[in-house]
Motif scaffolding. Structure first.
Motif, short mmCIF file in Angstrom:
data_model
loop_
_atom_site.label_atom_id
_atom_site.label_comp_id
_atom_site.label_asym_id
_atom_site.label_seq_id
_atom_site.Cartn_x
_atom_site.Cartn_y
_atom_site.Cartn_z
N THR A 7 0.43 36.86 -1.69
CA THR A 7 1.44 36.15 -0.74
C THR A 7 1.67 37.46 0.04
OG1 THR A 7 3.37 36.32 -1.78
CG2 THR A 7 2.03 34.27 -1.90
N VAL A 8 1.98 37.26 1.41
CA VAL A 8 2.61 38.36 2.18
C VAL A 8 3.79 37.82 2.75
CG1 VAL A 8 0.93 38.03 3.81
CG2 VAL A 8 2.21 40.35 3.70
N LEU A 9 4.77 38.65 2.99
CA LEU A 9 6.04 38.25 3.94
C LEU A 9 6.02 39.25 4.76
CD1 LEU A 9 9.30 37.03 3.16
CD2 LEU A 9 9.25 39.09 4.09
N PHE A 10 6.04 39.09 6.26
CA PHE A 10 6.01 40.18 7.33
C PHE A 10 7.65 40.38 7.87
CE2 PHE A 10 1.98 37.93 7.24
CZ PHE A 10 1.16 39.04 7.45
N LEU A 11 7.82 41.72 7.95
CA LEU A 11 9.26 42.08 8.39
C LEU A 11 8.89 42.53 10.07
CD1 LEU A 11 10.17 43.78 5.22
CD2 LEU A 11 11.07 41.70 6.02
N ALA A 12 9.99 42.32 10.72
CA ALA A 12 10.21 42.96 11.99
C ALA A 12 11.63 43.19 12.08
CB ALA A 12 9.60 41.46 13.05
N ILE A 71 3.65 39.52 -4.32
CA ILE A 71 4.13 39.28 -2.85
C ILE A 71 4.32 40.58 -2.38
CG2 ILE A 71 6.57 39.06 -3.64
CD1 ILE A 71 6.80 37.34 -0.89
N THR A 72 3.72 41.06 -1.08
CA THR A 72 3.32 42.20 -0.25
C THR A 72 4.64 42.00 0.72
OG1 THR A 72 1.38 42.66 -1.11
CG2 THR A 72 2.35 43.82 0.80
N THR A 73 5.32 43.20 1.09
CA THR A 73 6.19 42.90 2.12
C THR A 73 5.38 44.09 3.12
OG1 THR A 73 7.68 44.73 1.65
CG2 THR A 73 8.29 42.29 1.11
N ALA A 74 5.20 43.37 4.52
CA ALA A 74 4.33 44.16 5.44
C ALA A 74 5.33 44.21 6.98
CB ALA A 74 3.03 43.54 5.52
N GLY A 83 -6.51 38.08 5.66
CA GLY A 83 -7.29 36.98 5.13
C GLY A 83 -7.30 36.85 3.73
N SER A 84 -7.09 38.16 3.04
CA SER A 84 -6.97 38.27 1.41
C SER A 84 -5.81 37.69 0.83
CB SER A 84 -7.09 39.76 1.02
OG SER A 84 -5.90 40.27 1.27
N PHE A 85 -5.00 37.03 1.56
CA PHE A 85 -3.76 36.40 0.98
C PHE A 85 -3.64 34.78 1.01
CE2 PHE A 85 -2.25 40.72 2.40
CZ PHE A 85 -1.46 41.03 1.35
N ASP A 86 -3.28 34.36 0.13
CA ASP A 86 -3.08 33.09 0.00
C ASP A 86 -2.22 32.13 0.85
OD1 ASP A 86 -5.31 32.56 -2.37
OD2 ASP A 86 -3.61 33.67 -3.42
N MET A 87 -1.01 33.01 1.21
CA MET A 87 0.26 32.76 1.86
C MET A 87 0.50 33.69 2.79
SD MET A 87 3.59 30.54 0.90
CE MET A 87 3.16 29.16 0.54
N LEU A 88 0.86 33.28 4.05
CA LEU A 88 1.83 34.20 5.08
C LEU A 88 2.93 33.70 5.05
CD1 LEU A 88 -0.94 34.48 7.79
CD2 LEU A 88 -0.80 35.89 5.62
N ILE A 89 4.06 34.38 4.94
CA ILE A 89 5.41 33.97 5.03
C ILE A 89 6.30 34.79 6.13
CG2 ILE A 89 7.47 33.82 3.65
CD1 ILE A 89 5.84 33.84 1.23
N ASP A 130 -2.12 28.31 3.24
CA ASP A 130 -0.79 28.24 3.28
C ASP A 130 -0.06 29.41 4.40
OD1 ASP A 130 -0.60 26.06 1.53
OD2 ASP A 130 -0.91 27.47 -0.11
N LEU A 131 0.94 28.56 4.88
CA LEU A 131 1.90 29.35 5.86
C LEU A 131 3.21 28.69 5.60
CD1 LEU A 131 -0.39 28.67 8.96
CD2 LEU A 131 0.13 30.93 7.80
N ALA A 132 4.20 29.90 5.41
CA ALA A 132 5.48 29.14 5.11
C ALA A 132 6.36 30.23 6.17
CB ALA A 132 5.87 29.61 3.85
N ALA A 133 7.65 29.56 6.62
CA ALA A 133 8.44 30.21 7.51
C ALA A 133 9.77 29.42 7.36
CB ALA A 133 7.95 29.92 8.79
#
Length: 183
Positions: free
Chosen positions: A4-9, A31-34, A62-68, A98-101
């Motif tokens: 999974t990857v969680l995006f930070l802004a 889980i990767t934070t990006a 595209g290599s992640f199962d879920m974007l958060i 999967d998409l989570a928010a």
């Protein structure tokens, strides 16, 4: 195991982001934070600066199962204005991934037209951004490939729902017990 990857802004809600990262890492879910900026240092909506694992430009979404997506303002607005991220979200959805928010961030999916006919929830007062969705008021709403949640106070149930998605209900219940959280 899930990836999974969680995006930070800049302007992200710290509790919503870091609670999910903590819970998934405790569970052994990768889980990767990006950061969506060119810097790994990202400052949250309450002036807490964190160091992301990487930046969006250096990962293959595209290599992640879920974007958060965590909420917070102006973090949610910044996420929604990042074309590289929104393009990745659309591709992820088209692939059925999967998409989570949480909090205001489900509106990013809504404004992209991805919640049409789906049940979804978000922070109170942001519902108009859930375009085409059947708006719910539950702590966490799961519909198809979407997991949405309402805010900082629902960060633990949100993280547990992601654990349940990848590891099953028993694992999520066990994690809740380990962290002394009554579901």
């Amino acid at each position: 195991m899930a990836k999974t990857v969680l995006f930070l802004a800049n302007g992200f809600e710290e509790i919503e982001a870091l609670t999910v990262v903590d819970l998934l890492r405790r569970q052994g879910i990768e889980i990767t934070t990006a950061s969506i900026t060119d810097s790994v240092e990202v400052t949250g909506s309450h002036n807490i600066t964190v160091k992301a694992d990487t930046v969006l430009d250096k990962i293959d979404t595209g290599s992640f199962d879920m974007l958060i997506l965590p909420g917070g303002q102006p973090g949610t607005t910044n996420l929604g204005n990042c074309k590289k991220l929104t393009d990745a979200i659309i591709k992820h959805n088209d692939a059925g991934k999967d998409l989570a928010a949480i909090c205001a961030a489900p509106t990013v999916y809504g404004k992209l037209g991805l919640l049409q006919g789906k049940r979804a929830c978000c922070y109170p007062e942001c519902e108009e951004g859930l375009l085409g969705a059947d708006v719910q008021t539950t702590e966490v709403t799961v519909d198809g490939n979407f997991i949405t949640s309402r805010g900082m106070g629902t960060a633990i149930p949100f993280g547990l729902a992601i654990i349940e998605r990848f590891c099953g209900k028993a694992a999520a219940d066990d994690m809740a017990k380990k962290i002394v959280f009554n579901k």
